[in-house]
Design an enzyme around this catalytic site. Structure first.
Site, PDB file in Angstrom:
ATOM      1  N   HIS A   1      -1.496  -2.351  -2.099  1.00  0.00           N
ATOM      2  CA  HIS A   1      -1.215  -3.373  -3.097  1.00  0.00           C
ATOM      3  C   HIS A   1      -1.155  -4.766  -2.455  1.00  0.00           C
ATOM      4  O   HIS A   1      -0.296  -5.028  -1.627  1.00  0.00           O
ATOM      5  CB  HIS A   1       0.138  -3.030  -3.754  1.00  0.00           C
ATOM      6  N   ARG A   2      -2.101  -5.608  -2.808  1.00  0.00           N
ATOM      7  CA  ARG A   2      -2.273  -6.941  -2.184  1.00  0.00           C
ATOM      8  C   ARG A   2      -2.530  -6.782  -0.680  1.00  0.00           C
ATOM      9  O   ARG A   2      -2.115  -7.615   0.119  1.00  0.00           O
ATOM     10  CB  ARG A   2      -1.040  -7.838  -2.418  1.00  0.00           C
TER      11      ARG A   2
ATOM     12  N   GLU B   1      -6.046  -3.232  -3.462  1.00  0.00           N
ATOM     13  CA  GLU B   1      -5.850  -3.977  -4.699  1.00  0.00           C
ATOM     14  C   GLU B   1      -5.658  -5.427  -4.312  1.00  0.00           C
ATOM     15  O   GLU B   1      -4.951  -5.725  -3.347  1.00  0.00           O
ATOM     16  CB  GLU B   1      -4.594  -3.467  -5.427  1.00  0.00           C
TER      17      GLU B   1
ATOM     18  N   ASP C   1      -5.623  -9.755  -6.051  1.00  0.00           N
ATOM     19  CA  ASP C   1      -5.492 -10.585  -7.250  1.00  0.00           C
ATOM     20  C   ASP C   1      -6.411 -11.797  -7.142  1.00  0.00           C
ATOM     21  O   ASP C   1      -6.473 -12.426  -6.077  1.00  0.00           O
ATOM     22  CB  ASP C   1      -4.046 -11.083  -7.358  1.00  0.00           C
TER      23      ASP C   1
ATOM     24  N   HIS D   1      -1.877 -14.104  -5.620  1.00  0.00           N
ATOM     25  CA  HIS D   1      -1.236 -13.479  -6.781  1.00  0.00           C
ATOM     26  C   HIS D   1      -0.758 -14.477  -7.824  1.00  0.00           C
ATOM     27  O   HIS D   1      -0.961 -14.300  -9.019  1.00  0.00           O
ATOM     28  CB  HIS D   1      -0.044 -12.627  -6.318  1.00  0.00           C
TER      29      HIS D   1
ATOM     30  N   GLU E   1      -8.067  -7.401  -9.446  1.00  0.00           N
ATOM     31  CA  GLU E   1      -7.275  -7.753 -10.631  1.00  0.00           C
ATOM     32  C   GLU E   1      -7.518  -9.203 -10.991  1.00  0.00           C
ATOM     33  O   GLU E   1      -7.217 -10.108 -10.200  1.00  0.00           O
ATOM     34  CB  GLU E   1      -5.778  -7.503 -10.377  1.00  0.00           C
TER      35      GLU E   1
ATOM     36  N   LYS F   1      -6.539 -12.408 -12.689  1.00  0.00           N
ATOM     37  CA  LYS F   1      -5.263 -12.958 -13.149  1.00  0.00           C
ATOM     38  C   LYS F   1      -5.485 -13.934 -14.298  1.00  0.00           C
ATOM     39  O   LYS F   1      -5.310 -15.150 -14.148  1.00  0.00           O
ATOM     40  CB  LYS F   1      -4.565 -13.651 -11.969  1.00  0.00           C
TER      41      LYS F   1
HETATM   42  O1  G3P Z   1      -2.822  -4.198 -10.179  1.00  0.00           O
HETATM   43  C1  G3P Z   1      -1.542  -3.663 -10.105  1.00  0.00           C
HETATM   44  C2  G3P Z   1      -0.485  -4.722  -9.905  1.00  0.00           C
HETATM   45  O2  G3P Z   1      -0.892  -5.559  -8.876  1.00  0.00           O
HETATM   46  C3  G3P Z   1      -0.218  -5.525 -11.139  1.00  0.00           C
HETATM   47  O3  G3P Z   1       0.861  -6.391 -10.994  1.00  0.00           O
HETATM   48  O4  G3P Z   1       1.920  -8.557 -10.606  1.00  0.00           O
HETATM   49  O5  G3P Z   1       1.576  -7.011  -8.699  1.00  0.00           O
HETATM   50  O6  G3P Z   1      -0.376  -8.177  -9.716  1.00  0.00           O
HETATM   51  P1  G3P Z   1       0.984  -7.572  -9.949  1.00  0.00           P
HETATM   52 MG    MG Z   2      -2.081  -7.318  -8.743  1.00  0.00          MG
END
Ligand code: G3P
Ligand code: MG
Length: 251
Positions: A9-10, A36, A38, A51, A111, A113
């Protein structure tokens, strides 16, 4: 039951500043199957990996990403907020990331945004970059904004998309389906057996964020969902080894 894939994640954001090359490199060393990240757009319409819409939390800049050109953003320090040893980290463009990613045997969750700022043409710009690096087939585009899913599917109906949500809704899988999405990405507290079943029925992939606690990882593995997003890909791999062969009778 399929193996639950691990998406960093990120990047491996527990070990390095989120969405930087250092975090992506560490995701790869942790053997995460996916990354993942953003995406926001700069003033000169360059897709960048960050993000927040605002620069304050993760850089030494102020104001909004959309108000600066990439040349201006490139000068910011995107690592010291995390730890002084990362002071050479900077905001990465999608293009630079894809040049690196192209050679790695990994999946990507891009993702978009667009839930706070609806960046004009972001879907087409991102799609063109994915095509340029020939990674469309191992990418899933996700967004909290339904219109982004609809626009992406219009650009290329076969690109994989996911509707993202943290809100409990009746018939969430039906809603995702109505957008033409291929997957549902939900916050971990929305995950239960019923949702797993209804996603299976609708032939929707189900992935869950942000899965950092061992107990949450265990639940995801035992329910056999398609993927998790975690800041701790190393630990997620270890836990998967422990839990994967022992999934019967979790509930
Ligand atoms: O893509 C999953 C997650 O990253 C969504 O929330 O705020 O961490 O980008 P956020
Ligand atoms: Mg995200």
């Amino acid at each position: 039951m399929n193996t639950t894939l691990i998406y960093a994640h990120r990047g491996a954001s527990s070990l390095a500043p989120e969405n930087t090359m250092a975090a992506f490199e560490l995701a790869r060393s942790a053997k995460a199957e996916g990354i993942e990240t953003d995406i926001q757009l700069t003033k000169d319409q360059i897709p960048v990996l960050i993000h927040d819409e605002n620069l304050r939390r993760t850089t030494n800049g102020t104001g909004f990403v959309q108000d600066y050109t990439y040349t201006e953003l490139r000068m910011l320090d995107a690592g010291s907020w995390f730890s002084p040893e990362f002071s050479d980290c900077y905001i990465v463009t999608l293009d630079e990331f894809l040049r690196w990613f192209k050679e790695k045997p990994m999946f990507l969750n891009a993702e978009l945004k667009t839930n706070v700022i609806e960046y004009k043409d972001i879907e087409r710009i991102v799609y063109e970059a994915l095509k340029k690096y020939d990674v469309v087939e191992r990418t899933v585009i996700s967004s909290f904004n339904s219109d982004t899913i609809l626009r992406m599917k219009k650009i290329n109906p076969s690109i994989k998309t996911a509707f993202l949500t943290s809100t409990k809704m009746i018939n969430l899988p039906d809603y995702a389906k109505s957008l033409g999405a291929d997957a549902l990405h939900v916050k971990h507290r929305l995950l239960d057996k019923k949702l797993v079943k209804s996603c299976q029925k609708e032939k929707l992939n189900l992935r869950v964020y942000t899965v950092n606690r061992p107990s949450h990882m265990k639940k995801c593995y035992q329910l056999g969902i398609d993927g998790i997003f975690t800041d701790f890909p190393h630990q997620a791999r270890e836990y998967r080894k422990l839990n994967h062969d022992n999934r019967k009778g979790f509930f």
